[in-house]
Design an enzyme around this catalytic site. Structure first.
Site, PDB file in Angstrom:
ATOM      1  N   SER A   1     -18.472 -13.186 -37.061  1.00 56.45           N
ATOM      2  CA  SER A   1     -18.662 -12.410 -35.839  1.00 56.45           C
ATOM      3  C   SER A   1     -18.328 -10.932 -36.005  1.00 56.45           C
ATOM      4  CB  SER A   1     -17.769 -13.000 -34.739  1.00 56.45           C
ATOM      5  OG  SER A   1     -16.450 -13.163 -35.250  1.00 56.45           O
TER       6      SER A   1
ATOM      7  N   THR B   1     -15.356 -10.941 -31.525  1.00 56.88           N
ATOM      8  CA  THR B   1     -15.027  -9.567 -31.907  1.00 56.88           C
ATOM      9  C   THR B   1     -13.567  -9.454 -32.298  1.00 56.88           C
ATOM     10  OG1 THR B   1     -16.589  -8.667 -30.333  1.00 56.88           O
ATOM     11  CG2 THR B   1     -14.733  -7.255 -30.860  1.00 56.88           C
TER      12      THR B   1
ATOM     13  N   THR C   1     -12.922  -9.165 -25.768  1.00 50.68           N
ATOM     14  CA  THR C   1     -13.845  -9.971 -26.569  1.00 50.68           C
ATOM     15  C   THR C   1     -14.578 -10.911 -25.611  1.00 50.68           C
ATOM     16  OG1 THR C   1     -14.029 -11.535 -28.411  1.00 50.68           O
ATOM     17  CG2 THR C   1     -12.064 -11.706 -27.057  1.00 50.68           C
TER      18      THR C   1
END
Ligand code: ASP
Length: 321
Positions: free
Chosen positions: A82, A182, A233
């Site tokens: 990711s 993230t 995130t």
């Protein structure tokens, strides 16, 4: 910090790094107030990232250097699907990256829709420090990176490619709660200065050209050295709609604790977003006093906290239990 404390701290942090993150899960962190330096970051890949940041902070380095070096760890890790190298591609098989960085003087830099560069966070820092601009996108960001000595690389690993091919064949609609992670990182150094960084390959299989919250100052990240810092995130569209990280910093300015501020921001999403149950969003916050907080929309959000000589994973409290 004296040499002995530094050695004890870095040894413990390295020990944390050596253990499987699963073993390190505790429910609630001990108070970190007043115990600078502190680093907090999203998800399990925050553990090695925090360890890298703590080496800098433990040696008396700046929060800005710490967050940059910290998030470079998952950016270069092919197993983190990711962020950076190894990130899952967009619908057409392109790995496109978003990142931003913000320092204690409200300077900030950002890149979005950037391809072929392993460390977008360092490009974002270059934008911040060497240009009159804040955001560079796409081809322009790539050209800027190449002009500044960054190497053009293929970031699509074989395993990410296979996942993408499988997704394409089945034409699966990805579950919006499963296609993110993230790294957002916040740090306070021994001088009490705050900085933050955020870097991602964004939502897997996104539409080409899509940019999320992570490179948007005030959405994926915000730092105000008088008050505190926050990062996000999860589904970026939901975070952008409420200017999530800026909102959290403003709530802290008005007296909320980091944990309360994160919870109120999530409640704002719940109020405004009818289909919130289909999504995940997680927020982290760190205030000037060194208190930390986290809150997420759905269960399952975890964060890594390095302070007081430890570096551990904690589960976040969530709106949906
Ligand atoms: N917030 C990111 C985005 O929307 C996704 C993530 O957290 O991985 O691009």
């Amino acid at each position: 910090m004296n040499r002995r404390n530094f050695l004890v701290e870095t040894t413990l942090v390295s020990a944390g790094l050596a253990l499987a993150p699963k073993l390190l899960i505790s429910q609630t962190p001990a108070s970190t107030a007043g115990n600078k330096p502190i680093v907090i970051s999203t998800w399990k890949h925050g553990i090695p990232a925090n360890a890298a940041a703590m080496i800098i902070l433990g040696a008396g380095g700046s929060a800005l250097d710490a967050v940059e070096q910290g998030v470079r760890v998952p950016e270069a890790d092919p197993d983190v699907t990711s962020v950076g190298y190894g990130g899952l591609p967009d619908r057409d098989g392109h790995v496109t990256l978003d990142a931003c960085i913000m320092d204690d003087n409200a300077n900030c830099g950002s890149v979005c829709f950037l391809e072929h560069i392993m460390h977008p966070i360092s490009v974002a820092r270059k934008v911040m420090e060497t240009t009159p601009h804040i955001i560079l996108a796409g081809e322009g960001a790539l050209q800027f990176a190449l002009d500044n000595g960054f190497k053009k690389e293929n970031l699509l690993t074989e395993s990410a490619k296979q996942i993408w091919i499988k997704w394409k064949k089945k034409n699966l609609i990805p579950d919006k709660r499963d296609v993110h992670d993230t790294i957002g990182m916040l740090a306070i150094d021994k001088h009490g200065n705050l900085s933050g960084a955020c870097t991602t390959s964004g939502l897997a299989f996104k539409l080409p050209g899509r940019v999320g919250d992570s490179p948007i100052i005030g959405a994926g990240l915000y730092v105000d050295n008088e008050v505190g810092a926050a990062c996000a995130t999860g589904t970026g569209e939901l975070v952008i709609k409420i200017a999530g990280s800026f909102l959290i910093v403003e709530l802290m300015r008005n007296g909320k604790s980091p944990a309360e501020a994160c919870r109120i921001a999530i409640e704002r999403i719940v109020k405004k977003q009818k289909n919130y149950k289909e999504h995940q969003v997680g927020f982290l916050a760190l205030n000037k006093a060194g208190e930390t907080g986290a809150y997420s929309l759905a269960k399952g959000f975890e964060y890594a906290l390095a302070a007081n000589g430890e570096n551990k994973i904690y589960p976040s409290d969530s709106f949906m239990k």
